[in-house]
Design an enzyme around this catalytic site. Structure first.
Site, mmCIF file in Angstrom:
data_model
loop_
_atom_site.group_PDB
_atom_site.id
_atom_site.type_symbol
_atom_site.label_atom_id
_atom_site.label_comp_id
_atom_site.label_asym_id
_atom_site.label_seq_id
_atom_site.Cartn_x
_atom_site.Cartn_y
_atom_site.Cartn_z
ATOM 1 N N LYS A 78 0.895 -1.104 0.021
ATOM 2 C CA LYS A 78 -0.029 -0.096 -0.042
ATOM 3 C C LYS A 78 0.985 1.311 0.098
ATOM 4 O O LYS A 78 1.971 1.141 0.575
ATOM 5 C CB LYS A 78 -0.875 -0.096 1.231
ATOM 6 C CG LYS A 78 -1.927 1.024 1.388
ATOM 7 C CD LYS A 78 -2.731 0.936 2.660
ATOM 8 C CE LYS A 78 -3.554 2.076 3.031
ATOM 9 N NZ LYS A 78 -4.404 2.065 4.026
ATOM 10 N N SER A 153 -9.488 2.121 3.485
ATOM 11 C CA SER A 153 -8.640 2.665 2.359
ATOM 12 C C SER A 153 -7.487 1.825 1.457
ATOM 13 O O SER A 153 -7.150 2.172 0.622
ATOM 14 C CB SER A 153 -7.711 3.731 3.202
ATOM 15 O OG SER A 153 -7.067 3.153 4.124
ATOM 16 N N SER A 177 -9.469 -0.246 7.584
ATOM 17 C CA SER A 177 -8.905 -0.296 6.344
ATOM 18 C C SER A 177 -8.498 -1.496 5.426
ATOM 19 O O SER A 177 -8.358 -1.640 4.311
ATOM 20 C CB SER A 177 -7.819 0.616 6.036
ATOM 21 O OG SER A 177 -8.293 2.040 5.944
HETATM 22 N N1 GLN Z 1 -12.691 4.515 6.719
HETATM 23 C C1 GLN Z 1 -11.881 4.779 8.022
HETATM 24 C C2 GLN Z 1 -11.554 6.125 8.076
HETATM 25 O O1 GLN Z 1 -11.846 6.851 7.209
HETATM 26 C C3 GLN Z 1 -10.812 3.760 8.269
HETATM 27 C C4 GLN Z 1 -9.598 4.119 7.657
HETATM 28 C C5 GLN Z 1 -8.304 3.355 7.879
HETATM 29 O O2 GLN Z 1 -8.355 2.274 8.595
HETATM 30 N N2 GLN Z 1 -7.442 3.570 7.510
HETATM 31 O O3 GLN Z 1 -10.838 6.720 9.094
#
Ligand code: GLN
Length: 473
Positions: A78, A153, A177
């Site tokens: 990532k 994400s 994420s």
């Molecule tokens: N969707 C969550 C956020 O926007 C989780 C994102 C993540 O785990 N990096 O914060």
């Protein structure tokens, strides 16, 4: 020969002379080309991966016993994880052109065990989002249906595995994420206990929540990768000193006691198809001899507000380092230093990141700190206490991974709050620092994959992975 989808199978195929690292890399490079329309990779390390495959094949030819534990594993990273000499941009314009000066501890450990890194994959900007749409490189598409998002994400990490462009992917999980995209794409997604894997070299979003996680096809590969990346690190003071167990040896079919929250599965936001698959799965668990019981959890509706107060507060502080001076992009023609900061940040950050920086700055500001930030910290403590109480009586907590299957691309674009609310089932594990895994449980009537999630007590990875590996359902 079709390429095996697990590391143990790849290793046997290599030992039997049926494949080697070079053919594996060539196969994945072809898959990457064939899936360009999904917008998975920001950068493919083509020459480097080929060269490394060749060297590793030679090493194996000289002495098969000399190769590392991850020999044969081809991995995507990532775009929030540092790999020395390679660009890392967190899906953000503000970091375009920035090259890592060092590798994340996790990456160093993967390389030391002879993994091959094939490329850098897309993600939401600074890992903020649940759809992969906030990236400055445009959205990644779900391979099960390219009109749908892959989740986020670590959306492209999930698709990189789903579409067979690599064996596994290393993502990050601050509030789901790794697990939510895994569920949206029908792969396995694992977030370890906070402090299990060093965060050194992981671009920070919310430091008291962030963990590096794994997206893979199966439990054996999750265990193998975790074993290599976990363990103490002098560069991350929050990384646990605990010795790393042998996670790959722990498969069990011992009956477990599992709790689920009534309030979660019967939540008004739950899609009927996901709810049915979750209840069917609970029945299968019972048939396999596990005890599955509903328990009360009064804090469910407080999790999201508390999470978004705390993570935006931490993000506003973490992202203050991107000032146009020290990293990445700098604006042209500013008159003074303040204008450099202001214009670089205005031009470099996308809308969602700006929204969170402003929200985080607000909740930390004098006069509002107690009302928002301090209160959210207290809610975090209450959630931890109640979760620990439940896990004294049960081995695991079962939860849906997401209230719905993958959304249409663009569906959440104008409604950030709806997107935040959909994180309801994944953020708890990060609030309390516990390990959690998302596993595919079937296909929704609309044809998309659906996942379920299990959470365990802190540092219970061996139990959690062993249980998940032993599931027949
Ligand atoms: N969707 C969550 C956020 O926007 C989780 C994102 C993540 O785990 N990096 O914060």
């Amino acid at each position: 020969m079709p390429i095996p989808t697990s590391l143990p199978a790849i290793k046997s195929a290599i030992s039997e002379g049926k494949t080697n690292c070079t053919s594996l890399v060539e196969h994945y490079l072809e898959r990457i080309e064939a899936t360009r329309h999904l917008n998975i990779y920001i950068e493919v390390f083509t020459d480097e991966a080929r060269q490394r495959a060749k060297e590793l094949d030679e090493k194996f030819a000289q002495n098969p016993a000399s190769v590392g534990k991850l020999f044969g594993a081809v991995i995507s990273l990532k775009d929030v994880i540092c790999y020395a000499g390679h660009e890392v941009t967190a899906g953000s314009k503000i970091l375009k052109g920035f090259k890592s000066l060092f590798s994340a501890t996790a990456v160093e450990r993967l390389l030391a065990e002879d993994a091959i890194i094939i490329g850098r994959v897309n993600c939401d900007e600074f890992a903020m989002g649940s759809t992969n749409e906030t990236s400055c490189y445009g959205p990644t598409r779900n391979a099960a249906d390219p009109t749908k998002v892959p989740g986020g994400s670590s959306g492209a990490s999930a698709v990189s595995v789903q579409a067979g462009t690599c064996l596994a992917s290393i993502g990050s999980d601050t509030g789901g994420s790794v697990r939510q995209p895994a569920a949206f794409c029908g792969v396995v997604g694992f977030k370890p206990t906070y402090g299990r894997i060093s965060r050194h070299g992981l671009l920070a979003y919310a430091s008291s929540f962030d963990q590096i996680g794994i997206l893979a096809n199966n439990m054996a590969d999750v265990a193998a990768l975790l074993e290599v990346m976990a363990g103490p690190d002098e560069f991350d003071a929050t990384c646990s000193e605990r010795p790393v167990e042998s996670f790959s040896q722990t498969q069990t079919s011992k009956p477990a006691k599992i709790a689920y929250f009534d309030s979660a599965i019967n939540h008004p936001g739950m899609d009927a198809g996901v709810k049915k698959l979750t209840f069917d799965f609970i029945e299968k668990l019972r048939d396999e001899g596990h005890t599955v019981e509903p328990v009360g959890f009064d804090y469910l509706d407080f999790i999201i507000p508390a999470y978004y107060v705390l993570t935006t507060a931490e993000a506003s502080s973490n992202l203050s380092r991107y000032d146009g001076i020290r990293f990445g992009q700098r604006t042209e023609g500013a008159k003074d230093i303040h204008e450099v900061y202001k214009k670089s940040r205005t031009e470099g950050f996308g809308t969602e990141v700006k929204r969170r920086i402003m929200l985080g700055t607000f909740v930390l500001s004098s006069g509002y700190y107690d009302a928002y930030y301090a209160k959210a910290q207290r809610v975090r403590r209450l959630i931890l206490e109640r979760t620990e109480e439940i896990l004294q009586k049960f081995n695991f907590i079962l939860m849906p991974a997401s209230p719905t299957p993958a959304w249409n691309i663009g569906e959440m674009a104008d409604d950030p709050v709806a997107m935040y609310l959909a994180d309801i089932f994944t953020v708890q594990a990060n609030m309390v620092g516990m390990p959690a895994i998302a596993l595919p449980i079937g296909q929704h009537p609309c044809g998309l994959p659906v996942g379920v999630q299990f959470m365990a007590g802190k540092f219970q990875e061996a139990e959690l992975l062993g249980f998940a590996a032993g599931l027949k359902s």
